[in-house]
Design a protein around this motif. Structure first.
Motif, PDB file in Angstrom:
ATOM      1  N   GLN A   1       0.840  -1.206   0.000  1.00 65.40           N
ATOM      2  CA  GLN A   1       0.000   0.000   0.000  1.00 65.40           C
ATOM      3  C   GLN A   1       0.872   1.252   0.000  1.00 65.40           C
TER       4      GLN A   1
ATOM      5  N   ASN B   1       1.427   6.286  -6.727  1.00 65.02           N
ATOM      6  CA  ASN B   1       0.364   7.241  -7.057  1.00 65.02           C
ATOM      7  C   ASN B   1       0.872   8.672  -6.972  1.00 65.02           C
ATOM      8  N   SER B   2       1.688   8.929  -5.923  1.00 62.28           N
ATOM      9  CA  SER B   2       2.255  10.279  -5.784  1.00 62.28           C
ATOM     10  C   SER B   2       3.146  10.612  -6.976  1.00 62.28           C
ATOM     11  N   GLU B   3       3.971   9.643  -7.377  1.00 63.47           N
ATOM     12  CA  GLU B   3       4.833   9.876  -8.534  1.00 63.47           C
ATOM     13  C   GLU B   3       4.004  10.082  -9.794  1.00 63.47           C
ATOM     14  N   LEU B   4       2.927   9.275  -9.914  1.00 60.20           N
ATOM     15  CA  LEU B   4       2.067   9.453 -11.077  1.00 60.20           C
ATOM     16  C   LEU B   4       1.404  10.817 -11.076  1.00 60.20           C
ATOM     17  N   GLU B   5       0.980  11.274  -9.897  1.00 58.84           N
ATOM     18  CA  GLU B   5       0.383  12.604  -9.801  1.00 58.84           C
ATOM     19  C   GLU B   5       1.396  13.683 -10.185  1.00 58.84           C
TER      20      GLU B   5
ATOM     21  N   LEU C   1       2.272   1.568  -3.314  1.00 59.70           N
ATOM     22  CA  LEU C   1       1.230   2.035  -4.221  1.00 59.70           C
ATOM     23  C   LEU C   1       0.961   3.523  -4.033  1.00 59.70           C
ATOM     24  N   GLU C   2       0.963   3.974  -2.768  1.00 60.29           N
ATOM     25  CA  GLU C   2       0.770   5.406  -2.498  1.00 60.29           C
ATOM     26  C   GLU C   2       1.916   6.227  -3.095  1.00 60.29           C
ATOM     27  N   ASN C   3       3.135   5.680  -2.905  1.00 61.18           N
ATOM     28  CA  ASN C   3       4.293   6.392  -3.488  1.00 61.18           C
ATOM     29  C   ASN C   3       4.193   6.436  -5.011  1.00 61.18           C
TER      30      ASN C   3
END
Length: 225
Positions: free
Chosen positions: A37, A44-48, A40-42
């Motif tokens: 998780q 997602n942050s990179e994707l953002e 995944l959060e990291n």
């Protein structure tokens, strides 16, 4: 009875051990899920972040495209102006060439006109000079002093006019655009006499009195120079 109790204890021990294993396995899976998780959060942050960078890049690209569009429009406008100026320059060159041709033609006509005028003016003027010379010689002795003076004035004026015509009709000097001045001594007495002879009859006819006051003001040394 003792055997049953021992078997029960053994089963309980196995159950506890199994539960412990299950608990540890559950904790391990929970930890792995937590790590996943977090990853995944990291991610997602990179994707953002990448999405924001992509959006920023798209906006910059739009700005650059707009600037490029404006630059192209300005370039087209300048190209149109340059083409218009080139057209005007071309027309101006044609006008200049036409004027140059016209000037050449005019110069040709002027040269021909002056050449013709040279002949047309010299012919009657030479006749006048010849007749005035014959009159001033007065071989028949039938002319008065005044008439002889008039003949000399006609002859002198004719020579002056002929000299002036020769200078005006000198095409080489006219085309060169310059005339050379020659300095020479001038007899003031002769000059005043010639002027009185030339303009005296006209002044007398118009009842104008002519006085050579400037001549009397000249000093003795200046009267002959």
């Amino acid at each position: 009875m003792l055997l049953r109790t021992s078997a029960l204890q053994s089963a309980q021990h196995k159950n506890r051990r199994r539960m412990q294993e299950l608990l540890e396995e559950t904790q391990a899976q929970s930890e792995e899920l937590r790590v996943q998780q977090t990853e995944l959060e990291n991610l997602n942050s990179e994707l953002e972040v990448q999405a924001e960078k992509l959006q920023t890049s798209e906006e910059e690209l739009k700005v650059q495209q707009e600037e490029l569009k404006q630059a192209n429009e300005e370039l087209e406008e300048r190209s149109g102006l340059l083409e218009e100026k080139n057209h005007m320059i071309s027309e101006r060159n044609l006008e200049i060439q036409a004027k140059a041709d016209q000037l050449t033609q005019t110069t040709k006509y002027k040269t021909e006109f002056l050449a013709n005028m040279s002949h047309e003016l010299r012919t009657p003027l030479n006749s006048i000079l010849l007749l005035s010379r014959l009159m001033s010689e007065n071989q028949d002795k039938n002319l008065t002093t005044g008439q002889l003076e008039y003949a000399k004035v006609i002859q002198s004026s004719g020579h002056g006019l002929l000299s002036l015509i020769d200078e005006i009709l000198d095409l080489s000097k006219i085309e060169a655009g310059k005339m050379r001045l020659e300095y020479a001594d001038v007899s003031m007495k002769e000059l005043m006499h010639n002027m009185n002879s030339m303009f005296g009859p006209v002044a007398k006819e118009k009842k104008i009195r002519v006085q050579d006051q400037h001549w009397h003001r000249c000093s003795g040394n200046d009267r002959d120079r």
